[in-house]
Write a protein that holds these residues in place. Structure first.
Motif, mmCIF file in Angstrom:
data_model
loop_
_atom_site.group_PDB
_atom_site.id
_atom_site.type_symbol
_atom_site.label_atom_id
_atom_site.label_comp_id
_atom_site.label_asym_id
_atom_site.label_seq_id
_atom_site.Cartn_x
_atom_site.Cartn_y
_atom_site.Cartn_z
ATOM 1 N N ARG A 58 45.323 23.455 -29.019
ATOM 2 C CA ARG A 58 44.831 23.925 -30.311
ATOM 3 C C ARG A 58 44.898 22.824 -31.364
ATOM 4 O O ARG A 58 44.010 22.723 -32.228
ATOM 5 C CB ARG A 58 45.652 25.138 -30.766
ATOM 6 C CG ARG A 58 45.041 25.904 -31.922
ATOM 7 C CD ARG A 58 45.870 27.139 -32.245
ATOM 8 N NE ARG A 58 45.875 28.096 -31.155
ATOM 9 C CZ ARG A 58 44.928 29.012 -30.967
ATOM 10 N NH1 ARG A 58 43.900 29.075 -31.791
ATOM 11 N NH2 ARG A 58 45.009 29.851 -29.947
ATOM 12 N N ASP A 59 45.924 21.958 -31.278
ATOM 13 C CA ASP A 59 46.063 20.904 -32.289
ATOM 14 C C ASP A 59 45.013 19.798 -32.151
ATOM 15 O O ASP A 59 44.879 18.955 -33.037
ATOM 16 C CB ASP A 59 47.461 20.283 -32.223
ATOM 17 C CG ASP A 59 47.690 19.532 -30.928
ATOM 18 O OD1 ASP A 59 48.023 20.184 -29.920
ATOM 19 O OD2 ASP A 59 47.535 18.296 -30.910
ATOM 20 N N GLN A 60 44.235 19.810 -31.072
ATOM 21 C CA GLN A 60 43.195 18.794 -30.900
ATOM 22 C C GLN A 60 41.879 19.191 -31.563
ATOM 23 O O GLN A 60 41.009 18.339 -31.768
ATOM 24 C CB GLN A 60 42.964 18.531 -29.405
ATOM 25 C CG GLN A 60 44.147 17.844 -28.729
ATOM 26 C CD GLN A 60 44.029 17.828 -27.215
ATOM 27 O OE1 GLN A 60 43.491 18.764 -26.614
ATOM 28 N NE2 GLN A 60 44.558 16.788 -26.578
ATOM 29 N N LEU A 61 41.725 20.463 -31.919
ATOM 30 C CA LEU A 61 40.477 20.909 -32.534
ATOM 31 C C LEU A 61 40.203 20.237 -33.883
ATOM 32 O O LEU A 61 39.059 19.829 -34.142
ATOM 33 C CB LEU A 61 40.479 22.426 -32.686
ATOM 34 C CG LEU A 61 40.353 23.222 -31.377
ATOM 35 C CD1 LEU A 61 40.599 24.706 -31.637
ATOM 36 C CD2 LEU A 61 38.981 23.020 -30.757
ATOM 37 N N PRO A 62 41.202 20.086 -34.782
ATOM 38 C CA PRO A 62 40.909 19.390 -36.042
ATOM 39 C C PRO A 62 40.439 17.949 -35.826
ATOM 40 O O PRO A 62 39.607 17.452 -36.598
ATOM 41 C CB PRO A 62 42.243 19.448 -36.796
ATOM 42 C CG PRO A 62 42.949 20.636 -36.225
ATOM 43 C CD PRO A 62 42.561 20.663 -34.784
ATOM 44 N N TYR B 85 38.642 16.893 -33.274
ATOM 45 C CA TYR B 85 37.234 17.014 -32.899
ATOM 46 C C TYR B 85 36.366 17.184 -34.156
ATOM 47 O O TYR B 85 35.291 16.580 -34.275
ATOM 48 C CB TYR B 85 37.033 18.220 -31.983
ATOM 49 C CG TYR B 85 37.210 17.965 -30.505
ATOM 50 C CD1 TYR B 85 38.036 16.963 -30.026
ATOM 51 C CD2 TYR B 85 36.535 18.751 -29.573
ATOM 52 C CE1 TYR B 85 38.198 16.750 -28.664
ATOM 53 C CE2 TYR B 85 36.687 18.550 -28.207
ATOM 54 C CZ TYR B 85 37.520 17.558 -27.753
ATOM 55 O OH TYR B 85 37.671 17.351 -26.415
ATOM 56 N N ALA B 86 36.815 18.036 -35.077
ATOM 57 C CA ALA B 86 36.052 18.287 -36.298
ATOM 58 C C ALA B 86 35.959 17.025 -37.153
ATOM 59 O O ALA B 86 34.902 16.713 -37.715
ATOM 60 C CB ALA B 86 36.685 19.432 -37.083
ATOM 61 N N ARG B 87 37.064 16.289 -37.243
ATOM 62 C CA ARG B 87 37.078 15.064 -38.051
ATOM 63 C C ARG B 87 36.125 14.011 -37.496
ATOM 64 O O ARG B 87 35.459 13.293 -38.243
ATOM 65 C CB ARG B 87 38.520 14.536 -38.090
ATOM 66 C CG ARG B 87 38.672 13.139 -38.675
ATOM 67 C CD ARG B 87 40.134 12.769 -38.842
ATOM 68 N NE ARG B 87 40.930 12.999 -37.647
ATOM 69 C CZ ARG B 87 40.945 12.186 -36.584
ATOM 70 N NH1 ARG B 87 40.185 11.106 -36.562
ATOM 71 N NH2 ARG B 87 41.739 12.449 -35.548
ATOM 72 N N SER C 65 37.658 29.574 -30.815
ATOM 73 C CA SER C 65 38.460 28.738 -31.710
ATOM 74 C C SER C 65 37.693 27.500 -32.151
ATOM 75 O O SER C 65 37.834 27.033 -33.287
ATOM 76 C CB SER C 65 39.761 28.337 -31.023
ATOM 77 O OG SER C 65 40.625 29.448 -30.872
ATOM 78 N N ALA D 229 36.756 26.349 -35.958
ATOM 79 C CA ALA D 229 37.127 25.023 -36.475
ATOM 80 C C ALA D 229 35.919 24.268 -37.015
ATOM 81 O O ALA D 229 36.047 23.116 -37.439
ATOM 82 C CB ALA D 229 37.807 24.208 -35.375
#
Length: 561
Positions: free
Chosen positions: A402-406, A408-410, A446, A450
């Motif tokens: 889950r902590d890797q999704l931000p 990816y967005a960045r 998720s 995100a």
């Protein structure tokens, strides 16, 4: 006289002869445009040439179309934009002819003796002479009662007078008999390539299993079909995609001979489906040596899309790269084992920089969370940010944390997820990892939350091309034993459809060309016998493709029944 069924009547209506007009009016059933974040259904669509000219009410459509337009009556069937393949291996569809497809068997082998018997029967049925290679596809040791790989000795017992190569369903490994090992020049003195695995038996002899980069030693020596044989297989391969409603296909790891073949005049004259090629990174330097090479632009129906990198292996083969250990250990049975990268991080960054500097899109295979960490660090090393609109794609992104999704967005990553795993291998994954890890595989919901634009894919030939099954697995996320993997990650029907249309269109920089039914876009459509938006989840996978239309031309229709 038998009255035609509703299905047959629909086919007859869609295929009725029309004059040479270039204008066609579609009406008579729900038309789901996929244009927007919420479902939009219209009464009619008008096409002119290969493009969509009008979308809206039937009354206005008839005015636009004019009196001489051909009229296609959907007779209650549902029309959507053509499905877009986010990731598969198109060339495999041209290579499987003549081999033994275990998944196509009426009763797939349940144990090693049954697998041996199936290979013997295949050799006998084809009257294969000694020395001719026997190639077996769709092998999965987890589907066997023994829960282990067949061995070199067990394949030698089937036939020692010919090479036998059993390809793992993941396409990340194979098992070879002694004759195949000899043909490839592999023996006990052969060094294990970095990123490869070559297990040995208790006597120290190679047991025939070749995983990840070790498999490349064998693939280089496998007999390849001729250009004539590939051409003969090309129409069948396209039809396999068209039959599932695809109007756009991908070849997800294209080797130099296949680039040459698929971009040849002969192949381009036969191609009717849009085909995006991802040249494999092992051939990167040769591509870089061509200063005028164009990526992202079609020549007829084929284009080079981006460069494919592979950072780890297959989780069901226990070669995916994780930050935690596999409970069952390595493919060789050793503990502790959390997998290993197929490509070193330094090599990945160095090679990716060369492609990135040329403006080529990056496609990165990463299954385990440690491999995903590698991809993120690599993109950061290249300075990629979402605002740059470079759209790197991480293929599979299966065991994402889950902590890797931000991150990816960045960066602006497009995750290409693989919801079919919930059906085919979630039960296997639970023998290696805790429930909370398995429940987050392919986190489509998720990812959307995100702010990402995800897609969903079959990874054919790893799983079948079946688009409705993919819709169902993303909505149900259930295994054959009835275990749901992440109920919170289930998608609704419209979101599931977006992952087969607008999501992959965006990832391929084609959102203004396909993926929606909108004026100006290509007239690429799929017609289904039922509307996924109103079909109960448990019946989604039973929806049938009635017809596929590519650039306003009927390219596939279901046989009359």
């Amino acid at each position: 006289m038998r009255r035609p069924t509703a299905f047959a009547a629909l086919l007859l209506a869609l295929t009725a002869p029309v004059a040479a007009q270039e204008t066609t009016l579609y009406r008579g059933g729900p038309i789901v445009t996929m244009d927007g974040d919420t479902p939009q259904t219209v009464e009619a669509v008008v096409t002119e040439g290969d493009r969509i000219a009008f979308v809206g009410s039937e009354k206005e459509a008839r005015k636009v179309a004019g009196d001489n337009a051909a009229v296609r009556d959907l007779k209650g069937a549902t029309m959507l934009p053509g499905f877009i393949d986010a990731h598969s291996h198109f060339t495999v569809a041209t290579q499987m002819a003549g081999g033994l497809d275990l998944r196509a068997a009426p009763t797939p082998p349940a144990d090693i003796p049954a697998l041996q018997a199936a290979i013997r029967a295949h050799i006998a049925a084809r009257a294969m002479p000694p020395g001719q290679w026997a190639i077996v596809w769709q092998y999965d040791q987890e589907a066997l009662a023994e829960k282990r790989h067949i061995t070199r000795a067990e394949l030698d017992a089937v036939a020692a007078d010919r090479p036998i190569l059993v390809l793992h369903v993941s396409l990340h490994g194979a098992v070879a008999n002694s004759a195949a090992l000899a043909a490839a020049g592999i023996d006990e003195a052969t060094p294990v390539p970095p990123g490869g695995i070559m297990p040995r038996d208790a006597a120290g002899r190679l047991n025939g299993v070749l995983l990840e980069k070790a498999m490349f030693l064998m693939l280089a020596k496998m007999p390849q079909p001729t250009a004539e044989q590939k051409l003969a297989a090309l129409d069948a391969a396209q039809d396999a995609y068209f039959a599932e409603g695809y109007t756009h296909a991908q070849d997800g790891a294209t080797l130099p001979p296949d680039i040459a073949f698929l971009s040849s005049d002969a192949a381009r004259q036969r191609l009717r489906i849009d085909l995006a090629l991802l040249p494999f990174s092992t051939g990167l330097d040769a591509l870089l040596a061509q200063p005028d090479l164009s990526f992202g632009t079609y020549t007829d129906h084929v284009k080079l899309q981006g460069i494919k990198f592979v950072l780890d292996g297959s989780v069901q083969a226990r070669t995916g790269f994780f930050t935690r250990d596999y409970a069952r250990g390595s493919p060789e049975g050793t503990h502790p084992w959390h997998g290993q990268p197929v490509l070193s991080e330094a090599d990945f960054v160095a090679q990716a920089k060369k492609a990135h500097d040329r403006g080529w899109q990056l496609f990165v295979h990463a299954n385990g969370d440690a491999a995903i960490d590698m991809a993120i660090r690599g993109f950061d090393a290249l300075g990629i940010k979402a605002a740059d609109d470079r759209r790197p794609v991480v293929i599979h992104s299966q065991f994402q944390r889950r902590d890797q999704l931000p991150a990816y967005a960045r960066i602006g990553v497009g995750p290409a997820y693989f919801s079919n795993h919930a059906w085919y291998w979630a039960d296997v994954h639970r023998t290696n990892f805790p429930a909370e890890v398995v429940d987050f595989i392919s986190p489509l919901r998720s990812a959307r939350a995100a702010g990402l634009t995800p897609s969903n894919h079959s990874d054919f030939s790893v799983t079948p091309l079946d688009t409705r099954f993919m819709l169902w697995t993303s909505m149900a996320r259930v295994s054959p034993t009835g275990v749901v993997s992440g109920a919170d990650e289930r998608l609704g029907a419209y979101e599931a459809l977006q992952a087969l249309t607008t999501g992959p269109a965006w990832q391929a920089f084609e959102e203004d060309r396909k993926g929606r039914i909108k004026p100006g876009l290509l007239a690429d459509f799929v017609i289904l016998d039922k509307n996924p938006l109103t079909t109960p989840v448990e019946q989604i996978r039973n929806i049938r493709v009635v017809a596929t239309i590519k650039e306003a031309k009927m390219v596939w229709q279901a046989p009359l029944r």
